[in-house]
Scaffold this motif. Structure first.
Motif, mmCIF file in Angstrom:
data_model
loop_
_atom_site.group_PDB
_atom_site.id
_atom_site.type_symbol
_atom_site.label_atom_id
_atom_site.label_comp_id
_atom_site.label_asym_id
_atom_site.label_seq_id
_atom_site.Cartn_x
_atom_site.Cartn_y
_atom_site.Cartn_z
ATOM 1 N N CYS A 31 -1.053 -0.776 1.494
ATOM 2 C CA CYS A 31 -2.258 -1.147 0.754
ATOM 3 C C CYS A 31 -3.294 -0.036 0.867
ATOM 4 C CB CYS A 31 -2.810 -2.459 1.312
ATOM 5 S SG CYS A 31 -4.437 -2.870 0.649
ATOM 6 N N CYS A 34 -6.654 -1.666 2.802
ATOM 7 C CA CYS A 34 -6.673 -2.028 4.232
ATOM 8 C C CYS A 34 -5.487 -1.454 5.008
ATOM 9 C CB CYS A 34 -6.748 -3.538 4.399
ATOM 10 S SG CYS A 34 -5.154 -4.366 4.116
ATOM 11 N N CYS A 50 -1.504 -7.413 -1.660
ATOM 12 C CA CYS A 50 -1.616 -7.328 -0.200
ATOM 13 C C CYS A 50 -1.850 -8.726 0.380
ATOM 14 C CB CYS A 50 -2.778 -6.398 0.147
ATOM 15 S SG CYS A 50 -3.125 -6.307 1.912
ATOM 16 N N CYS A 53 -5.716 -8.505 2.193
ATOM 17 C CA CYS A 53 -6.970 -8.375 1.442
ATOM 18 C C CYS A 53 -6.817 -8.652 -0.050
ATOM 19 C CB CYS A 53 -7.572 -6.989 1.680
ATOM 20 S SG CYS A 53 -6.733 -5.678 0.768
ATOM 21 N N PHE A 55 -5.574 -6.973 -2.358
ATOM 22 C CA PHE A 55 -5.615 -5.786 -3.226
ATOM 23 C C PHE A 55 -4.261 -5.628 -3.919
ATOM 24 C CE2 PHE A 55 -5.151 -1.221 -4.082
ATOM 25 C CZ PHE A 55 -6.349 -0.949 -4.707
HETATM 26 ZN ZN LIG Z 1 -4.886 -4.805 1.799
#
Ligand SMILES: [Zn+2]
Length: 320
Positions: A31, A34, A50, A53, A55
């Motif tokens: 990711c 993070c 992810c 988070c 994402f």
């Molecule tokens: Zn992430």
């Protein structure tokens, strides 16, 4: 991979995409936000999400296919064409085979593939005994002239008219890691050296500073080099363990002293000039990269599969 096997294994877009995803899963997705490594797969969007988070990372993001609008199938076809035979293919030919309307995106895709081949080979240094010499390749000096030739090619049904455009020569430093072997009776006519890997690098000039800087980047300091007596090799000993400069009086001697660089140069020239005809100065390196990539893997199995792995692990941090 044989061309026939390619069509069997990759008949369509879906089979290429599934294969590409499997390769990417194997290497793992990180990711960007993070650095997390656990993801859900959103199959309707071709995206990873992810777990920490949320994402999202697209399947192509950060790979060689980053931001490309072309189908996976095009990329697979291009990688196959550039790895499956000893030959090289023009973008015009690959465009025709794919039946794509525009030349430019196909041309750009092929250059990206070649560029990634060069980056892959840059991970390795040449060592042991290395032959060095320069090769001179015909190039088209500027974009204007190149555009003129492309238009002529199109008007002329893709056939090259000799003598068009003013060409000049580019200097290329050619290096071959080759080890001396005992000549056998059977192979008496062959060079008494066995080649392992080669590199070809475009030089901006033939000064000893430029030559040395290039050698420093691609040859192991523990290597020993053999060159002719040219001035640009004067300082090689300052970077390498050993440097043997041989003054070559008779041209025939070259094939004994520097056999593999000369075989590589003449093969590369024949291949490039037969297929690509007019090569722009700024693109010569990528054609050389393709040639070296294949030369260095000629005894390897599954070069196509290695190329796909390379396209997934390619880090999108250089503009090409
Ligand atoms: Zn992430």
């Amino acid at each position: 991979m044989k061309i026939q096997e390619f069509f069997k294994q990759f008949p369509d877009e879906q089979s290429c995409k599934v294969h590409f995803k499997a390769k990417r899963d194997k290497q793992g997705v990180v990711c960007k936000r993070c650095q997390g490594q656990d993801h859900y797969w959103l199959s309707t969007r071709d995206q990873y999400q992810c777990k920490v988070c949320k994402f999202r990372t697209t399947l192509r993001s950060g790979t060689l296919l980053h931001q490309s609008q072309l189908p996976y199938y095009y990329w697979y076809f291009g990688m196959m064409m550039l790895t499956s035979t000893k030959k090289s293919f023009s973008a015009l030919e690959i465009q025709r085979q794919l039946g794509h309307l525009y030349y430019e995106p196909i041309w750009y895709m092929l250059h990206k593939i070649r560029h990634s081949m060069g980056k892959r080979d840059d991970n390795y240094l040449l060592g042991n005994e290395v032959e060095l010499d320069e090769g001179f390749f015909e190039i088209v000096p500027n974009k204007e002239m190149r555009d003129k030739i492309v238009i002529e090619l199109e008007n002329n049904d893709g056939k090259y008219k000799r003598g068009k455009g003013s060409q000049k020569q580019a200097t290329v430093l050619v290096m071959a890691e080759s080890i001396t072997v005992e000549p056998t009776k059977k192979y008496r006519h062959k060079p008494n050296k066995k080649v392992r890997y080669i590199k070809m690098k475009l030089l901006k000039d033939l000064s000893k500073e430029t030559t040395n800087a290039q050698v420093k980047q691609v040859i192991d300091t523990k290597a020993s080099a053999t060159t002719d007596g040219a001035n640009n090799y004067n300082d090689l000993a300052s970077n390498l363990t050993d440097h043997k400069a041989v003054v070559i009086q008779d041209k025939k001697e070259t094939s004994k002293i520097l056999p593999w660089v000369h075989i590589a140069i003449s093969n590369a020239k024949r291949l490039l000039l037969d297929v690509h005809h007019s090569i722009g100065e700024e693109y010569l390196q990528s054609y050389l990269d393709e040639f070296c990539y294949k030369f260095n893997r000629k005894y390897f199995n599954s070069v196509f599969d290695r190329m796909v792995t390379n396209s997934v692990s390619y880090k999108w941090n250089v503009n090409v």
